[in-house]
Design an enzyme around this catalytic site. Sequence first.
Site, PDB file in Angstrom:
ATOM      1  N   GLU A 109      47.628  42.612  39.312  1.00 43.93           N
ATOM      2  CA  GLU A 109      46.459  41.991  38.670  1.00 43.93           C
ATOM      3  C   GLU A 109      45.767  43.113  37.920  1.00 43.93           C
ATOM      4  O   GLU A 109      44.972  43.869  38.492  1.00 43.93           O
ATOM      5  CB  GLU A 109      45.541  41.354  39.722  1.00 43.93           C
ATOM      6  CG  GLU A 109      44.520  40.411  39.154  1.00 43.93           C
ATOM      7  CD  GLU A 109      45.153  39.209  38.479  1.00 43.93           C
ATOM      8  OE1 GLU A 109      44.900  39.029  37.269  1.00 43.93           O
ATOM      9  OE2 GLU A 109      45.893  38.455  39.132  1.00 43.93           O
ATOM     10  N   CYS A 135      37.654  42.366  34.186  1.00 45.13           N
ATOM     11  CA  CYS A 135      38.967  42.449  33.535  1.00 45.13           C
ATOM     12  C   CYS A 135      39.202  41.294  32.571  1.00 45.13           C
ATOM     13  O   CYS A 135      39.843  41.465  31.542  1.00 45.13           O
ATOM     14  CB  CYS A 135      40.074  42.515  34.587  1.00 45.13           C
ATOM     15  SG  CYS A 135      40.123  41.100  35.724  1.00 45.13           S
TER      16      CYS A 135
END
Length: 552
Positions: A320, A354
């Site tokens: 991730e 992110c």
Amino acid sequence: MRFFGHLIKGDVTSPDKGRTGRFPNMNLAIEDPRLLFAMALRGQGSLSRIAARYFGGLLPEKTPEIRLLKDYIRCHGYPSASKDEIDDIIFARYAIGGVKETTTACEEASRIKRLMHKELHKTGAGLTLRDRMKSIPIMSKFMWKHLDSFKEIAIAEGTPVKLFDWQAETTFKTLCKEKADFITDRIGPKEIPCSVKGEKTLLYRFPFGAVGIFPPYNAALGLGFMAIVSSYYAGNANVTRTPARMPLTNMELAYVLRNLMEELEFPTSAFQAVIGPARPIAKYMINESPLNAMVYYGDSDVGLQLMSQAIRRGLHFVPELAGSGASLVWKDVDVNKVADFVTHARFFGSGQICLAAKRLFLHEAIYDEFVEALVEKSEQLKVGIPADPKTDLPALGSRALYQIIDMTEEALKKGAKLETGGYRIDVHGEGDDSGLFYKPTILSDVPLECKMWYHETFGPVLPIMKVKNFDQAIAQANNTPYGLRTSVYSDDPTICQRFFDEIEAPGIAVNTDHLHFDTFYPHLGGLKTSGVFGGKYFYEVLTYLKYRHFPA
């Protein structure tokens, strides 16, 4: 003062076992950074302190932290503080471990992994999928009961109230019966058709077993919870290495989940957590540990290197990683409404998310009007201490801060136009060349060779490109090594559909908040260097497919 010890084999280590550290209350430290730097220097040797006091300007800029200290000394002088002053800002003490503690936890996870999963029809020890799903409503009560404790810890670590509330709301609302039913449908056993009459084939999703998890610091509760609890749903035993910058929130999460296991009479070792340096712990987990899988949040370069090592060993790896999300705003939108969406998408949490929108592609027909609205809205955002409910922009991590400083300077030197921002500020919003905050920054006419088009900007900086047509916009939107969350704003369904079809990213927000989360959404997931495999559900990718066939 509270102590946060490692959670291993269901027990919390005591302060007299091994090394410990002290964590400041970031509300006090941000108001007076002198104390933060003085505390850091006190932990160094006398030679380091002498070098900083008398030769601060000559210190080598090997790390962002040293660069930050040099800037402070240059602007404000050597950060002197008494022991009592430093003691007064300490919020908690915590254990500092490493491979030794991680080894014990991983071996325990491997030992008890058979207790975390069994098929419904089997007898003996072990939890069925039904058992784990029935625990979700009880987990909900536990989490809400500890909300105030989570909030106190997160704010002391530096998470502003608005960012914490967003995480808690999106996280805790998933703990419902409808979500349990949804998970059961995704990973429960299924019968599939057979080509021969009377024969039967069954599909099962089995947990990998023992899983190591590296959650991120920037959304410690939300993203940490998402991975850790989903792994439990899948039937795994878990070992979390808590993020060094914000270790306490994830430790508190581990304690709460451990107590939940005890109340349910489930294995208390299902959730273990250690605090320690990332590199040696990751190296051990991947190369030597008995773990079966690993979840890693972090930088793409590091994550992909770890992934290649894991694959060579046969360890399942779930990345991730970084993102540089594109947002396309077409000529037919409500400018004020969509400018609100884009402001939130780029600058919420100081852009340290992110999946944030990090590149804006704006149709030329509304370009000037939209930029004016965006500048106005960004200039209304407020910096402040984490405990202030009005704070929009938290302090930046040192690495992120210097990344955006350097990228902004590069863009300006190459001809970009500064629409607003472009400088550091202190907690009061005043300009300060050693400030821990960065003024929300909008840049136009950024040359395409500039790094901010192709590298993740983990801070409040937004480059804008004026586009004439869709082909130009989608070509540059896809001209990135990343592919995570994107967004498109248009009243034209053809534009929205083309964007969905052609954008190289798994997450697309259409005429809504770029950062929107839903209870049933996939758990992020990226393409290219953001995550390789596209969108995912953690409880699905932390299982593997098994099948068996019964003859007629």
